[in-house]
Write a protein that holds these residues in place. Structure first.
Motif, PDB file in Angstrom:
ATOM      1  N   VAL A   1      69.645  63.898  66.137  1.00 22.40           N
ATOM      2  CA  VAL A   1      70.974  63.503  66.580  1.00 22.40           C
ATOM      3  C   VAL A   1      70.727  63.291  68.053  1.00 22.40           C
ATOM      4  CG1 VAL A   1      73.298  64.013  67.204  1.00 22.40           C
ATOM      5  CG2 VAL A   1      72.542  64.772  64.948  1.00 22.40           C
ATOM      6  N   LEU A   2      69.973  63.942  68.713  1.00 19.33           N
ATOM      7  CA  LEU A   2      69.696  63.679  70.137  1.00 19.33           C
ATOM      8  C   LEU A   2      69.008  62.342  70.270  1.00 19.33           C
ATOM      9  CD1 LEU A   2      69.601  64.711  73.224  1.00 19.33           C
ATOM     10  CD2 LEU A   2      67.569  65.770  72.591  1.00 19.33           C
ATOM     11  N   SER A   3      67.915  62.291  69.311  1.00 14.88           N
ATOM     12  CA  SER A   3      66.921  61.042  69.473  1.00 14.88           C
ATOM     13  C   SER A   3      67.787  59.748  69.255  1.00 14.88           C
ATOM     14  CB  SER A   3      66.010  61.231  68.176  1.00 14.88           C
ATOM     15  OG  SER A   3      65.366  62.340  68.361  1.00 14.88           O
ATOM     16  N   VAL A   4      68.582  59.803  68.590  1.00 16.19           N
ATOM     17  CA  VAL A   4      69.556  58.919  68.113  1.00 16.19           C
ATOM     18  C   VAL A   4      70.369  58.288  69.272  1.00 16.19           C
ATOM     19  CG1 VAL A   4      71.399  57.582  66.709  1.00 16.19           C
ATOM     20  CG2 VAL A   4      69.490  58.877  65.604  1.00 16.19           C
ATOM     21  N   ASN A   5      71.112  59.342  69.660  1.00 17.27           N
ATOM     22  CA  ASN A   5      72.209  59.281  71.132  1.00 17.27           C
ATOM     23  C   ASN A   5      71.222  58.660  72.175  1.00 17.27           C
ATOM     24  OD1 ASN A   5      74.182  59.702  69.511  1.00 17.27           O
ATOM     25  ND2 ASN A   5      74.129  62.066  69.989  1.00 17.27           N
TER      26      ASN A   5
ATOM     27  N   GLU B   1      57.762  60.524  64.611  1.00 23.63           N
ATOM     28  CA  GLU B   1      57.938  60.629  63.067  1.00 23.63           C
ATOM     29  C   GLU B   1      59.015  59.810  62.371  1.00 23.63           C
ATOM     30  OE1 GLU B   1      58.187  63.877  59.420  1.00 23.63           O
ATOM     31  OE2 GLU B   1      58.376  64.544  61.665  1.00 23.63           O
ATOM     32  N   VAL B   2      60.088  59.990  63.343  1.00 23.24           N
ATOM     33  CA  VAL B   2      61.286  59.037  62.827  1.00 23.24           C
ATOM     34  C   VAL B   2      61.162  57.510  62.764  1.00 23.24           C
ATOM     35  CG1 VAL B   2      63.953  58.423  63.494  1.00 23.24           C
ATOM     36  CG2 VAL B   2      62.993  60.724  63.257  1.00 23.24           C
TER      37      VAL B   2
ATOM     38  N   ASN C   1      60.793  54.599  59.811  1.00 25.46           N
ATOM     39  CA  ASN C   1      62.018  53.795  60.016  1.00 25.46           C
ATOM     40  C   ASN C   1      62.005  52.321  60.772  1.00 25.46           C
ATOM     41  OD1 ASN C   1      63.974  55.646  58.283  1.00 25.46           O
ATOM     42  ND2 ASN C   1      63.548  56.961  60.060  1.00 25.46           N
ATOM     43  N   CYS C   2      60.888  52.270  61.474  1.00 21.54           N
ATOM     44  CA  CYS C   2      60.921  51.159  62.334  1.00 21.54           C
ATOM     45  C   CYS C   2      60.223  49.887  62.023  1.00 21.54           C
ATOM     46  CB  CYS C   2      60.430  51.650  63.798  1.00 21.54           C
ATOM     47  SG  CYS C   2      61.551  52.572  64.746  1.00 21.54           S
TER      48      CYS C   2
END
Length: 88
Positions: A9-13, A53-54, A58-59
């Motif tokens: 959540v922190l990463s996305v924000n 890792e995310v 996903n990228c």
């Protein structure tokens, strides 16, 4: 929240503007991640590794090609290599 969920959540924000443009500017994303992974603050470093890792999951191929370059990999090796003191 569990630590893994909190990091995501922190990463996305925090990372969303860069994450959104990662297809066009993966070199900026990997440079920022490498800097954060080398942080002396353990939590910051672990969050950056989780975000890496995310992004890897996903990228897409543009991010993958940048993350597999020697420039980025050498920055990761610095984290794993023991600190060597040189005496002059």
């Amino acid at each position: 929240l569990e630590p893994g969920i909190e990091v995501t959540v922190l990463s996305v924000n925090v990372f969303f503007p860069l994450y959104f443009n990662v297809c066009f500017r993966p070199q900026v994303a990997t440079r920022l991640l490498a800097h954060k992974i080398q942080s002396p603050q353990e939590r910051e470093s672990l969050q950056a590794l989780t975000l890496l890792e995310v992004c890897m999951n996903n990228c897409g191929k543009h991010f993958h090609s940048e993350a597999t370059k020697f420039r980025f990999l050498n920055e990761l090796i610095k984290v794993l290599s023991p600190k060597v003191q040189t005496y002059k």
